[in-house]
Design a protein around this motif. Structure first.
Motif, PDB file in Angstrom:
ATOM      1  N   ALA A  53      44.590  40.161  45.872  1.00  0.00           N
ATOM      2  CA  ALA A  53      45.214  39.745  47.081  1.00  0.00           C
ATOM      3  C   ALA A  53      45.401  37.759  46.997  1.00  0.00           C
ATOM      4  CB  ALA A  53      45.041  40.000  48.106  1.00  0.00           C
ATOM      5  N   ARG A  54      43.654  37.639  46.882  1.00  0.00           N
ATOM      6  CA  ARG A  54      43.065  35.450  46.270  1.00  0.00           C
ATOM      7  C   ARG A  54      43.748  35.833  45.213  1.00  0.00           C
ATOM      8  NH1 ARG A  54      38.827  33.651  43.534  1.00  0.00           N
ATOM      9  NH2 ARG A  54      38.289  35.874  44.132  1.00  0.00           N
ATOM     10  N   LEU A  55      43.659  36.473  44.274  1.00  0.00           N
ATOM     11  CA  LEU A  55      44.292  35.920  42.788  1.00  0.00           C
ATOM     12  C   LEU A  55      45.097  35.618  42.346  1.00  0.00           C
ATOM     13  CD1 LEU A  55      41.285  37.865  41.030  1.00  0.00           C
ATOM     14  CD2 LEU A  55      41.383  36.210  40.402  1.00  0.00           C
ATOM     15  N   ARG A 264      50.543  40.932  35.125  1.00  0.00           N
ATOM     16  CA  ARG A 264      50.235  39.944  35.848  1.00  0.00           C
ATOM     17  C   ARG A 264      49.531  40.846  36.862  1.00  0.00           C
ATOM     18  NH1 ARG A 264      51.481  35.726  40.382  1.00  0.00           N
ATOM     19  NH2 ARG A 264      49.333  34.845  40.474  1.00  0.00           N
ATOM     20  N   LEU A 265      49.561  42.396  37.153  1.00  0.00           N
ATOM     21  CA  LEU A 265      48.893  42.948  37.834  1.00  0.00           C
ATOM     22  C   LEU A 265      47.629  43.076  37.097  1.00  0.00           C
ATOM     23  CD1 LEU A 265      52.028  45.421  39.844  1.00  0.00           C
ATOM     24  CD2 LEU A 265      49.918  43.728  40.554  1.00  0.00           C
ATOM     25  N   GLU A 266      47.934  44.172  35.943  1.00  0.00           N
ATOM     26  CA  GLU A 266      46.695  44.191  35.437  1.00  0.00           C
ATOM     27  C   GLU A 266      45.200  42.904  35.024  1.00  0.00           C
ATOM     28  OE1 GLU A 266      45.545  44.941  30.571  1.00  0.00           O
ATOM     29  OE2 GLU A 266      46.864  43.876  30.618  1.00  0.00           O
ATOM     30  N   ALA A 267      45.817  41.697  35.092  1.00  0.00           N
ATOM     31  CA  ALA A 267      45.002  40.694  34.898  1.00  0.00           C
ATOM     32  C   ALA A 267      43.980  39.910  35.955  1.00  0.00           C
ATOM     33  CB  ALA A 267      46.043  39.116  34.685  1.00  0.00           C
ATOM     34  N   ALA A 268      45.331  40.617  37.206  1.00  0.00           N
ATOM     35  CA  ALA A 268      44.481  40.479  38.432  1.00  0.00           C
ATOM     36  C   ALA A 268      43.452  41.805  39.307  1.00  0.00           C
ATOM     37  CB  ALA A 268      44.683  40.611  39.703  1.00  0.00           C
ATOM     38  N   ARG A 270      41.467  42.761  36.396  1.00  0.00           N
ATOM     39  CA  ARG A 270      39.583  42.579  35.415  1.00  0.00           C
ATOM     40  C   ARG A 270      39.149  41.017  36.502  1.00  0.00           C
ATOM     41  NH1 ARG A 270      40.995  42.697  29.147  1.00  0.00           N
ATOM     42  NH2 ARG A 270      39.304  42.544  29.132  1.00  0.00           N
ATOM     43  N   ALA A 271      40.885  40.258  36.835  1.00  0.00           N
ATOM     44  CA  ALA A 271      38.981  39.254  37.564  1.00  0.00           C
ATOM     45  C   ALA A 271      38.628  39.614  38.741  1.00  0.00           C
ATOM     46  CB  ALA A 271      40.405  38.259  37.670  1.00  0.00           C
ATOM     47  N   ALA A 272      38.995  40.960  39.903  1.00  0.00           N
ATOM     48  CA  ALA A 272      38.645  41.040  40.675  1.00  0.00           C
ATOM     49  C   ALA A 272      38.093  42.543  40.249  1.00  0.00           C
ATOM     50  CB  ALA A 272      39.450  42.425  41.458  1.00  0.00           C
ATOM     51  N   MET A 273      37.893  42.554  38.953  1.00  0.00           N
ATOM     52  CA  MET A 273      36.731  44.051  38.529  1.00  0.00           C
ATOM     53  C   MET A 273      34.995  43.044  38.303  1.00  0.00           C
ATOM     54  SD  MET A 273      37.187  46.356  39.691  1.00  0.00           S
ATOM     55  CE  MET A 273      35.590  47.133  38.475  1.00  0.00           C
ATOM     56  N   ALA A 274      35.220  41.593  38.040  1.00  0.00           N
ATOM     57  CA  ALA A 274      34.097  40.899  37.380  1.00  0.00           C
ATOM     58  C   ALA A 274      33.309  40.313  38.567  1.00  0.00           C
ATOM     59  CB  ALA A 274      35.205  40.196  36.752  1.00  0.00           C
ATOM     60  N   THR A 275      34.290  39.826  39.658  1.00  0.00           N
ATOM     61  CA  THR A 275      33.920  39.379  40.728  1.00  0.00           C
ATOM     62  C   THR A 275      32.498  40.613  41.433  1.00  0.00           C
ATOM     63  OG1 THR A 275      34.998  40.328  41.981  1.00  0.00           O
ATOM     64  CG2 THR A 275      35.864  38.456  41.520  1.00  0.00           C
ATOM     65  N   ALA A 289      30.188  51.796  33.788  1.00  0.00           N
ATOM     66  CA  ALA A 289      31.737  50.941  33.577  1.00  0.00           C
ATOM     67  C   ALA A 289      32.312  51.914  32.319  1.00  0.00           C
ATOM     68  CB  ALA A 289      31.540  49.890  32.987  1.00  0.00           C
ATOM     69  N   ILE A 290      33.736  51.749  32.689  1.00  0.00           N
ATOM     70  CA  ILE A 290      34.745  52.090  32.071  1.00  0.00           C
ATOM     71  C   ILE A 290      36.023  51.289  32.115  1.00  0.00           C
ATOM     72  CG2 ILE A 290      34.058  54.553  32.739  1.00  0.00           C
ATOM     73  CD1 ILE A 290      37.322  54.813  34.444  1.00  0.00           C
ATOM     74  N   PRO A 291      36.708  51.581  30.795  1.00  0.00           N
ATOM     75  CA  PRO A 291      37.606  50.317  30.634  1.00  0.00           C
ATOM     76  C   PRO A 291      38.842  49.879  31.660  1.00  0.00           C
ATOM     77  CG  PRO A 291      37.435  51.716  28.929  1.00  0.00           C
ATOM     78  CD  PRO A 291      36.861  52.554  29.960  1.00  0.00           C
ATOM     79  N   THR A 292      38.279  48.164  31.967  1.00  0.00           N
ATOM     80  CA  THR A 292      38.915  47.902  32.514  1.00  0.00           C
ATOM     81  C   THR A 292      40.620  46.825  32.094  1.00  0.00           C
ATOM     82  OG1 THR A 292      37.745  45.415  33.003  1.00  0.00           O
ATOM     83  CG2 THR A 292      37.049  47.111  34.353  1.00  0.00           C
ATOM     84  N   ASP A 293      40.753  47.302  31.280  1.00  0.00           N
ATOM     85  CA  ASP A 293      41.972  46.771  30.287  1.00  0.00           C
ATOM     86  C   ASP A 293      43.624  48.195  30.485  1.00  0.00           C
ATOM     87  OD1 ASP A 293      40.031  46.858  28.505  1.00  0.00           O
ATOM     88  OD2 ASP A 293      41.864  47.064  27.735  1.00  0.00           O
TER      89      ASP A 293
END
Length: 323
Positions: A53-55, A264-268, A270-275, A289-293
């Motif tokens: 949501a933040r992203l 846009r959803l994919e980018a959000a 992947r960024a959320a997963m890195a937090t 870990a499994i692929p986030t992309d």
């Protein structure tokens, strides 16, 4: 922010152009969790939703649509939700097993498009603290002595907790009696009171029960011991060579979602997963870990679909009658 709302009655799909607005998203995004409240999927969704949501700059609403091992929510997204990017679904292993194991009213492979993975976690065999069983070996020995009398609960037909038990029975040549419930949380009262022998529950939801002393952990389904429960031996260590089972989680959208919304959803995601907060939650559940992309997760998903199809073809796992 993450919000929760009751699932609304299914509405007929309205014909809309499959074109996303340039400023997607310009309203809240709904995150469907097709499992019961309080389970590992629900818990993980509520950690990831506020980060996405933040992203995205819009609320991400967590909406529970449990039932049929995750397939009620899956059918809703694949058949009824608009393919506009405003609905995503958190799926698990049942999306890969369903095509081979059950007769479904939707196609998880064609009707849903993988957006990105979250992680995969082992399950733990847990029993009542008053259970006479102190090891997986003990449970298997009694199962062999009393065919069909050893019971195990699950979150429902076709869920990971069900399939983990099916694989254990196949690997040990035993007959275990499966008792399905509506979510793993509903299993614990009967397990603790010994109306059931054991439960194979995802580490994300079983870990707290073990730490609280509500249940006793006998074994983990990974090939190596969990770093957060190093004292609990693996199931394969206890006389079941090669036994391995894990539960993955990942996001999907309805197939046909516009490319710009998907990106846009994919980018959000992947960024959320890195937090830090999401990574810490994954660590607490001993997730791998499994692929986030999207492309990597799609390959991972297709491989799991093929693996379960082969297990059914070989007879290692039987189709679910009536499912």
């Amino acid at each position: 922010m993450a919000l929760t709302r009751r699932a609304l009655p299914l509405l007929p799909l309205l014909a809309v152009p499959h074109v996303a607005r340039a400023n997607f998203p310009d309203r809240p995004v709904t995150m469907i969790v097709p499992y019961a409240p309080g389970g590992s999927a629900d818990v993980m969704a509520r950690v990831i939703a506020p980060e996405m949501a933040r992203l995205l700059g819009q609320p991400v609403v967590v909406e529970l649509r449990p039932g049929a091992g995750g397939h009620v929510g899956g059918a809703y997204v694949a058949n009824s939700a608009r393919a506009d990017g405003y609905t995503i679904i958190l799926g698990s292993v049942s999306k890969a097993t369903g095509p081979s194991l059950q007769s479904l009213n939707y196609d998880p492979v064609q009707g849903l498009t993988p957006l990105g993975g979250i992680g995969t976690t082992p399950v733990m065999m847990v029993v009542s603290p008053d259970s006479p069983h102190r090891s997986v070996t003990s449970v298997i020995a009694e199962a062999r002595a009393k065919p069909g009398e050893i019971t195990y609960g699950s979150s429902g037909l076709g869920t990971g907790s069900h399939l983990a038990g099916e694989l254990l029975a196949a690997a040990t040549g035993t007959q275990l009696l499966h008792v399905p419930y509506r979510g793993s949380g509903a299993v614990y009262p009967d397990l603790i009171s010994q109306r059931l022998t054991f439960l194979m529950d995802a580490m994300g939801s079983s870990a707290g029960q073990v730490r609280a002393g509500s249940v006793r952990a006998l074994g983990v389904s990974s090939l190596e011991r969990s770093p957060i429960f190093p004292e609990v031996p693996t199931i394969q260590e206890q006389g079941v060579p090669g036994y391995e089972f894990s539960l993955w989680l990942g996001f999907f959208v309805r197939s046909g979602t516009p490319a710009d919304a998907f990106v846009r959803l994919e980018a959000a995601h992947r960024a959320a997963m890195a937090t830090a907060i999401v990574q810490e939650r994954l660590r607490q559940t001993s997730a791998i870990a499994i692929p986030t992309d999207a492309a990597g997760f799609a390959a991972y998903f297709r491989a799991d679909v093929a693996r379960w199809a082969e297990l059914v073809r070989r007879g290692s796992v039987k189709r679910i009658e009536g499912g």
